[in-house]
Design a protein around this motif. Structure first.
Motif, PDB file in Angstrom:
ATOM      1  N   LEU A  37      22.090  18.114  14.932  1.00  0.00           N
ATOM      2  CA  LEU A  37      21.325  17.677  16.130  1.00  0.00           C
ATOM      3  C   LEU A  37      22.254  17.950  17.299  1.00  0.00           C
ATOM      4  N   LYS A  38      21.923  18.261  18.258  1.00  0.00           N
ATOM      5  CA  LYS A  38      22.879  18.638  19.704  1.00  0.00           C
ATOM      6  C   LYS A  38      22.181  17.860  20.779  1.00  0.00           C
ATOM      7  N   VAL A  77      18.614  18.631  21.875  1.00  0.00           N
ATOM      8  CA  VAL A  77      18.574  19.965  22.981  1.00  0.00           C
ATOM      9  C   VAL A  77      17.960  21.001  21.826  1.00  0.00           C
ATOM     10  N   LYS A  78      18.870  20.875  20.635  1.00  0.00           N
ATOM     11  CA  LYS A  78      18.730  21.800  19.485  1.00  0.00           C
ATOM     12  C   LYS A  78      18.966  21.117  18.239  1.00  0.00           C
ATOM     13  N   SER A  79      18.150  21.569  17.367  1.00  0.00           N
ATOM     14  CA  SER A  79      18.275  21.118  15.957  1.00  0.00           C
ATOM     15  C   SER A  79      17.876  22.207  15.115  1.00  0.00           C
ATOM     16  N   ALA A  80      18.790  22.026  13.930  1.00  0.00           N
ATOM     17  CA  ALA A  80      18.781  23.072  12.807  1.00  0.00           C
ATOM     18  C   ALA A  80      19.042  22.218  11.528  1.00  0.00           C
ATOM     19  N   LYS A  81      18.729  23.189  10.295  1.00  0.00           N
ATOM     20  CA  LYS A  81      18.843  22.773   8.978  1.00  0.00           C
ATOM     21  C   LYS A  81      19.617  23.758   8.174  1.00  0.00           C
ATOM     22  N   TYR A  82      20.467  23.176   7.469  1.00  0.00           N
ATOM     23  CA  TYR A  82      21.421  23.966   6.542  1.00  0.00           C
ATOM     24  C   TYR A  82      21.572  23.658   5.069  1.00  0.00           C
ATOM     25  N   PHE A 101      25.618  15.928  16.095  1.00  0.00           N
ATOM     26  CA  PHE A 101      25.704  15.069  14.991  1.00  0.00           C
ATOM     27  C   PHE A 101      25.404  15.862  13.646  1.00  0.00           C
ATOM     28  N   ILE A 102      26.285  15.631  12.677  1.00  0.00           N
ATOM     29  CA  ILE A 102      25.922  16.467  11.416  1.00  0.00           C
ATOM     30  C   ILE A 102      25.680  15.271  10.552  1.00  0.00           C
ATOM     31  N   ILE A 103      24.436  15.456   9.967  1.00  0.00           N
ATOM     32  CA  ILE A 103      23.928  14.442   9.015  1.00  0.00           C
ATOM     33  C   ILE A 103      23.762  15.124   7.555  1.00  0.00           C
ATOM     34  N   CYS A 104      24.177  14.475   6.545  1.00  0.00           N
ATOM     35  CA  CYS A 104      24.103  15.094   5.047  1.00  0.00           C
ATOM     36  C   CYS A 104      23.034  14.321   4.425  1.00  0.00           C
ATOM     37  N   TRP A 105      22.255  15.196   3.858  1.00  0.00           N
ATOM     38  CA  TRP A 105      21.458  14.159   2.689  1.00  0.00           C
ATOM     39  C   TRP A 105      21.621  15.334   1.331  1.00  0.00           C
TER      40      TRP A 105
END
Length: 102
Positions: free
Chosen positions: A6-7, A89-94, A53-57
């Protein structure tokens, strides 16, 4: 493992408060859910308004299993604590893939 990125854009003079409130409200709340693994805060050295923010699941399914009502409750605590809303502002999943050691 799944990574949520999340940016946000936050004025430099408000950045530390934003990070602290996020840790006190969002991070503590998310840590209560099964398979929340970790969270990192990345502060850009080039753009002093950028926070990532880098959130790990453990899995996408476990992340998406959080009820929307719960997420809204957390958001309803976070925005008043900041006295302002800072949308993503921007979100992504990896997805993290591990390769065998050679």
């Amino acid at each position: 493992m799944l990574i949520e990125r999340l940016k946000f854009k936050v004025a430099p003079n408000l950045r530390e408060n934003f990070i602290q409130k996020d840790a006190q409200i969002w991070t503590i709340a998310l840590a209560e859910y099964p398979r929340f693994l970790a969270k990192q805060v990345w502060i850009s050295l080039n753009d002093h308004t950028e926070i990532i923010f880098i959130i790990c699941w453990a899995t996408l399914e476990q992340w998406k299993a959080i009820p929307q009502a719960d997420l809204q409750t957390i958001k309803d605590k976070f925005i008043p604590a900041l006295r302002e809303s800072y949308p993503v502002v921007k979100s992504a999943k990896y997805q993290v893939r591990k390769f065998p050691h050679f």
